[in-house]
Design an enzyme around this catalytic site. Structure first.
Site, PDB file in Angstrom:
ATOM      1  N   GLU A  96      48.851  70.886 -11.661  1.00 26.16           N
ATOM      2  CA  GLU A  96      48.248  71.728 -10.519  1.00 26.16           C
ATOM      3  C   GLU A  96      47.504  73.060 -11.192  1.00 26.16           C
ATOM      4  OE1 GLU A  96      51.444  73.001  -7.832  1.00 26.16           O
ATOM      5  OE2 GLU A  96      51.141  71.099  -6.410  1.00 26.16           O
ATOM      6  N   THR A 102      30.100  62.075  -5.057  1.00 24.87           N
ATOM      7  CA  THR A 102      31.014  60.958  -5.560  1.00 24.87           C
ATOM      8  C   THR A 102      30.932  60.541  -7.090  1.00 24.87           C
ATOM      9  OG1 THR A 102      29.792  59.048  -4.666  1.00 24.87           O
ATOM     10  CG2 THR A 102      31.482  60.313  -3.367  1.00 24.87           C
ATOM     11  N   TYR A 133      51.318  65.956 -14.188  1.00 24.11           N
ATOM     12  CA  TYR A 133      51.161  66.642 -12.775  1.00 24.11           C
ATOM     13  C   TYR A 133      50.721  67.940 -13.435  1.00 24.11           C
ATOM     14  CZ  TYR A 133      52.041  67.341  -8.050  1.00 24.11           C
ATOM     15  OH  TYR A 133      51.792  67.573  -6.533  1.00 24.11           O
ATOM     16  N   ARG A 137      36.429  56.393  -9.026  1.00 26.53           N
ATOM     17  CA  ARG A 137      36.432  56.742  -7.705  1.00 26.53           C
ATOM     18  C   ARG A 137      36.779  58.309  -7.595  1.00 26.53           C
ATOM     19  NH1 ARG A 137      34.922  52.668  -4.311  1.00 26.53           N
ATOM     20  NH2 ARG A 137      35.464  54.020  -2.539  1.00 26.53           N
ATOM     21  N   LYS A 158      29.228  55.545  -7.524  1.00 26.84           N
ATOM     22  CA  LYS A 158      28.129  54.725  -6.796  1.00 26.84           C
ATOM     23  C   LYS A 158      26.989  54.657  -8.125  1.00 26.84           C
ATOM     24  CE  LYS A 158      29.417  56.214  -2.319  1.00 26.84           C
ATOM     25  NZ  LYS A 158      29.654  57.711  -1.728  1.00 26.84           N
ATOM     26  N   ASP A 214      24.643  66.913  -0.694  1.00 29.74           N
ATOM     27  CA  ASP A 214      25.559  65.770  -1.057  1.00 29.74           C
ATOM     28  C   ASP A 214      24.781  64.590  -1.730  1.00 29.74           C
ATOM     29  OD1 ASP A 214      27.355  63.790  -1.079  1.00 29.74           O
ATOM     30  OD2 ASP A 214      27.975  63.894   0.978  1.00 29.74           O
TER      31      ASP A 214
END
Length: 469
Positions: A64, A244, A62, A253, A247, A218
């Site tokens: 953050e 992203t 973790y 992902r 692709k 985008d």
């Protein structure tokens, strides 16, 4: 070991033993991917190294916050990994770190886009993005013909979509400019999910400057082609670029946000000494505004993929993606099928089925039964995205398996057969989807097509994992 086994007996148990049901389904999915023809434009086959990183111990941590400013301890290795990822992201797109920054924590493309909106817009600010039936994306402000606000972007912001020309299927820049001058948006969004041509970013910049709008691109679908200079460069003109990573970039992902930083270019309307103020706002929007701890296994895997982008082999791959898409487009047009825009400049083709009186739903279903995966897609003029008039076909995934232009012509032949089957079923059963579906079970032509497709696809290597034949 004994103490751990008392509280966590599955801690070191392989998946095959721990959960045979899931293990078997994963193995079945491997076979499905290997034996099928994957033509979904937003999918790709990533590398073994990326998959290994995704399944690594990085998922345990973790963290953050940003490197050097975490809310938890024990992040010395995570910080190094994220910094490597950020540096490689800038290097992949040949960006000057004095002029561009990047956040690699977005979980995927949609959260990346919404983080930008959250950072730079106020609720009810005006935005303009490409309409979904014209090839845009849900997160660019889509609402349907009934006014239903489908995307959160259209819920929280006032959206006026721009469209392609109904005559050519190409972006209508003049109409966009006229709309923008009337609407005065705070942000204009370029980029789409089903547009087969390149983008005139200079024209977008000119329009944005005329109305005082921010310009965001985008580039989720085309980032692999942008990184290799196979397509125009949004970074030359845009304030923000999102993407992203799974692709055409062929990574895990995940998502990224690139933002301008440093002094603004001296031009009319820009005060002397003005600097871009995107970095802190975007980083804050990603965390803590919208996300919690970053997915470190994704960030690590993205770093691996971005290293691969700088390999000369990736440039050859990107060139082949475009060549394969073009070969498929040419094949289909020689069969007198109608493609939106009459071809392609990038990785996909959009096939207009309405002249055949077919819907994308029907072709998608028959293709899936024949082990060809593509997706129904709206084409300009469609009233509903749920019963669209086209299918979208992409080249990235099968190109990753080594297919060339001749192989994509064979794929075109498979698609030609699938459409012929659809037309025959429709003639025999009727146009209603419920009637059409009655002609699918035990259809010998579909079964024969599937045999041919699987024999073809299974000849090619499969990235990422071994196939037990």
């Amino acid at each position: 070991m004994e103490a751990m086994n008392a509280v966590f007996p599955a801690g070191l148990t392989p998946l095959k033993e721990a959960d045979p049901e899931i293990y078997d389904l994963i193995e079945a999915e491997k076979v499905r991917q290997w034996k099928g023809v994957e033509l979904i434009a937003s999918e790709n086959f990533t590398s073994k190294a990326v998959i290994e990183t995704l399944g690594s111990c990085l998922t345990n941590k973790y963290s953050e916050g940003l490197p050097g400013a975490r809310y938890y301890g024990g992040n010395e290795n995570i910080d190094k990994i994220e910094n490597i990822c950020r540096n490689r992201a800038l290097e992949a797109f040949d960006l000057d770190p004095e002029k561009w920054g990047v956040n690699v924590q977005p979980y995927s493309g949609s959260p990346a886009n919404f983080a930008v909106y959250t950072a730079l817009l106020n609720p009810h600010d005006r935005i303009m993005g490409l309409d979904l039936p014209s090839g845009g994306h849900l997160t660019h402000g889509f609402y349907n013909a009934r006014g239903t606000k489908v995307s959160a972007t259209s819920i929280y912001f006032e959206s006026l979509p721009y469209k392609v020309s109904y005559q050519t299927g190409l972006l209508d820049y003049d109409a966009l400019e006229e709309k923008a001058l009337d609407f005065r948006p705070k942000m204009i969004i370029c980029g789409g999910s089903a547009y087969a041509r390149d983008w005139d970013y200079a024209r977008f910049r000119s329009i944005a400057d005329k109305v005082g709008a921010l310009l965001m691109c985008d580039t989720a679908h085309t980032s692999g082609l942008v990184a290799t200079k196979e397509l125009n460069q949004p970074f030359d003109y845009c304030d923000i670029v999102t993407t992203t990573t799974h692709k055409s970039l062929r990574g895990p992902r995940s998502g990224m946000i690139f933002f301008r930083k440093g002094p603004k270019e001296a031009k009319k309307g820009v005060p002397e000494g003005a600097v871009y103020e995107f970095e802190d706002k975007i980083n804050f929007a990603v965390f803590p505004s919208l996300q919690g701890g970053p997915h470190n296994h994704q960030i690590g895997a993205l770093a691996v993929a971005l290293k691969q982008v700088k390999d000369p082999a990736f440039t050859l791959y990107a060139k082949q993606v475009r060549a394969n898409a073009s070969a498929l487009a040419s094949f289909l047009m020689k069969k007198n099928y109608e493609l939106v825009t009459g071809g392609t400049d990038n990785h996909l083709v959009l096939w207009n089925l309405r002249p055949l009186s077919l819907t994308g739903n029907k072709v998608e279903k028959v293709c899936e039964m024949a082990h060809i995966t593509l997706n129904k897609n709206a084409v300009y003029g469609d009233a509903s995205a749920l019963s669209p008039g086209g299918v979208r076909i992409g080249a990235p995934a099968m190109t990753s398996r080594g297919l060339n232009c001749g192989d994509f012509e064979q794929i075109g032949e498979f698609l030609h057969r699938a459409v012929g089957i659809c037309l025959k079923i429709q003639e025999e059963r009727g146009k209603m989807l419920k009637d059409f579906n009655l002609g699918l079970p035990d259809n010998e032509e579909i079964a024969a097509l599937r045999i041919d497709v699987e024999a073809f696809a299974s000849k090619f290597a499969m990235p990422g994992f071994d196939i037990v034949k």
